[in-house]
Motif scaffolding. Structure first.
Motif, PDB file in Angstrom:
ATOM      1  N   PRO A 142       0.779  -1.242   0.000  1.00 35.17           N
ATOM      2  CA  PRO A 142       0.000   0.000   0.000  1.00 35.17           C
ATOM      3  C   PRO A 142       0.813   1.296   0.000  1.00 35.17           C
ATOM      4  O   PRO A 142       0.242   2.370   0.049  1.00 35.17           O
ATOM      5  N   LEU A 143       2.138   1.201  -0.028  1.00 34.62           N
ATOM      6  CA  LEU A 143       2.953   2.400   0.132  1.00 34.62           C
ATOM      7  C   LEU A 143       3.232   3.075  -1.208  1.00 34.62           C
ATOM      8  O   LEU A 143       3.939   2.533  -2.049  1.00 34.62           O
ATOM      9  N   ASP A 144       2.693   4.280  -1.383  1.00 35.07           N
ATOM     10  CA  ASP A 144       2.981   5.018  -2.612  1.00 35.07           C
ATOM     11  C   ASP A 144       4.321   5.750  -2.446  1.00 35.07           C
ATOM     12  O   ASP A 144       4.984   5.648  -1.411  1.00 35.07           O
ATOM     13  N   GLY A 145       4.715   6.494  -3.451  1.00 31.40           N
ATOM     14  CA  GLY A 145       6.007   7.171  -3.423  1.00 31.40           C
ATOM     15  C   GLY A 145       6.176   8.128  -2.267  1.00 31.40           C
ATOM     16  O   GLY A 145       7.233   8.170  -1.627  1.00 31.40           O
ATOM     17  N   ASP A 146       5.150   8.919  -1.972  1.00 31.99           N
ATOM     18  CA  ASP A 146       5.222   9.856  -0.849  1.00 31.99           C
ATOM     19  C   ASP A 146       5.384   9.111   0.473  1.00 31.99           C
ATOM     20  O   ASP A 146       6.152   9.532   1.341  1.00 31.99           O
ATOM     21  N   MET A 147       4.662   8.017   0.613  1.00 30.19           N
ATOM     22  CA  MET A 147       4.738   7.245   1.858  1.00 30.19           C
ATOM     23  C   MET A 147       6.119   6.605   2.019  1.00 30.19           C
ATOM     24  O   MET A 147       6.674   6.586   3.123  1.00 30.19           O
ATOM     25  N   ARG A 148       6.676   6.108   0.933  1.00 29.17           N
ATOM     26  CA  ARG A 148       8.013   5.499   1.014  1.00 29.17           C
ATOM     27  C   ARG A 148       9.055   6.555   1.383  1.00 29.17           C
ATOM     28  O   ARG A 148       9.951   6.289   2.187  1.00 29.17           O
TER      29      ARG A 148
ATOM     30  N   VAL B 272       9.999  -0.739  14.290  1.00 26.38           N
ATOM     31  CA  VAL B 272       9.194  -0.912  13.072  1.00 26.38           C
ATOM     32  C   VAL B 272       7.747  -0.513  13.369  1.00 26.38           C
ATOM     33  O   VAL B 272       7.113   0.180  12.575  1.00 26.38           O
ATOM     34  N   GLY B 273       7.236  -0.933  14.518  1.00 20.85           N
ATOM     35  CA  GLY B 273       5.870  -0.577  14.906  1.00 20.85           C
ATOM     36  C   GLY B 273       5.684   0.922  15.053  1.00 20.85           C
ATOM     37  O   GLY B 273       4.666   1.479  14.641  1.00 20.85           O
ATOM     38  N   ASP B 274       6.675   1.580  15.654  1.00 22.78           N
ATOM     39  CA  ASP B 274       6.616   3.041  15.797  1.00 22.78           C
ATOM     40  C   ASP B 274       6.543   3.707  14.426  1.00 22.78           C
ATOM     41  O   ASP B 274       5.758   4.635  14.215  1.00 22.78           O
ATOM     42  N   ILE B 275       7.380   3.241  13.503  1.00 23.58           N
ATOM     43  CA  ILE B 275       7.409   3.827  12.163  1.00 23.58           C
ATOM     44  C   ILE B 275       6.078   3.609  11.461  1.00 23.58           C
ATOM     45  O   ILE B 275       5.544   4.517  10.827  1.00 23.58           O
TER      46      ILE B 275
ATOM     47  N   GLY C 256       1.261   5.914   9.403  1.00 21.67           N
ATOM     48  CA  GLY C 256      -0.195   5.828   9.325  1.00 21.67           C
ATOM     49  C   GLY C 256      -0.867   7.100   9.799  1.00 21.67           C
ATOM     50  O   GLY C 256      -1.838   7.570   9.201  1.00 21.67           O
ATOM     51  N   ALA C 257      -0.328   7.690  10.868  1.00 17.66           N
ATOM     52  CA  ALA C 257      -0.893   8.937  11.392  1.00 17.66           C
ATOM     53  C   ALA C 257      -0.701  10.079  10.396  1.00 17.66           C
ATOM     54  O   ALA C 257      -1.614  10.882  10.177  1.00 17.66           O
ATOM     55  N   GLU C 258       0.469  10.142   9.780  1.00 15.15           N
ATOM     56  CA  GLU C 258       0.722  11.225   8.831  1.00 15.15           C
ATOM     57  C   GLU C 258      -0.185  11.137   7.606  1.00 15.15           C
ATOM     58  O   GLU C 258      -0.636  12.153   7.091  1.00 15.15           O
ATOM     59  N   PHE C 259      -0.471   9.914   7.161  1.00 14.65           N
ATOM     60  CA  PHE C 259      -1.274   9.745   5.951  1.00 14.65           C
ATOM     61  C   PHE C 259      -2.734   9.375   6.255  1.00 14.65           C
ATOM     62  O   PHE C 259      -3.484   9.036   5.354  1.00 14.65           O
TER      63      PHE C 259
ATOM     64  N   GLU D  87      -0.177  -1.786   8.363  1.00 16.81           N
ATOM     65  CA  GLU D  87       0.239  -2.972   9.094  1.00 16.81           C
ATOM     66  C   GLU D  87       1.744  -2.934   9.329  1.00 16.81           C
ATOM     67  O   GLU D  87       2.516  -2.607   8.432  1.00 16.81           O
ATOM     68  N   GLU D  88       2.127  -3.285  10.544  1.00 15.07           N
ATOM     69  CA  GLU D  88       3.542  -3.315  10.899  1.00 15.07           C
ATOM     70  C   GLU D  88       4.307  -4.265   9.979  1.00 15.07           C
ATOM     71  O   GLU D  88       5.441  -3.986   9.594  1.00 15.07           O
ATOM     72  N   LYS D  89       3.672  -5.375   9.586  1.00 20.45           N
ATOM     73  CA  LYS D  89       4.380  -6.349   8.744  1.00 20.45           C
ATOM     74  C   LYS D  89       4.710  -5.772   7.366  1.00 20.45           C
ATOM     75  O   LYS D  89       5.730  -6.110   6.785  1.00 20.45           O
TER      76      LYS D  89
END
Length: 69
Positions: free
Chosen positions: A13-19, A32-35, A40-43, A48-50
Motif C-alpha cells: 500500500p505504500l505510494d512514493g510519498d509514503m516510502r 518498526v511498529g513506531d514507524i 499511518g498517522a501522517e497519511f 500494518e507493521e508487517k
C-alpha cells in the motif's frame, strides 16, 4: 520473483510519498511498529507493521539502511 509481485500487488500500500516519509522516520530509536504508526498517522490510514517491516527489510537487503545492532 516474489518481491516484484508483492510490490506491484494490492498488498503493497505504500505510494512514493509514503516510502519517502517512511525513510524520514528512521532515526535509530523508533521500532518498526513506531514507524508504521507514525506513517499511518501522517497519511491518515492504518498501516500494518508487517508491511513496513518487509519494506524496511528490503531496504536493508539493498544497503539503503542498516539494522541497528
Amino acid at each position: 520473483g516474489r518481491d516484484v509481485e508483492w510490490y506491484s500487488s494490492r498488498d503493497f500500500p505504500l505510494d512514493g510519498d509514503m516510502r519517502f516519509e517512511l525513510v524520514n522516520f528512521i532515526d535509530g530509536k523508533r521500532t518498526v511498529g513506531d514507524i508504521a504508526r507514525c506513517l499511518g498517522a501522517e497519511f491518515h490510514r492504518p498501516l500494518e507493521e508487517k508491511v513496513v517491516g518487509r519494506y524496511l527489510e528490503d531496504l536493508a537487503k539493498t544497503g539503503v539502511v542498516k539494522w541497528k545492532p
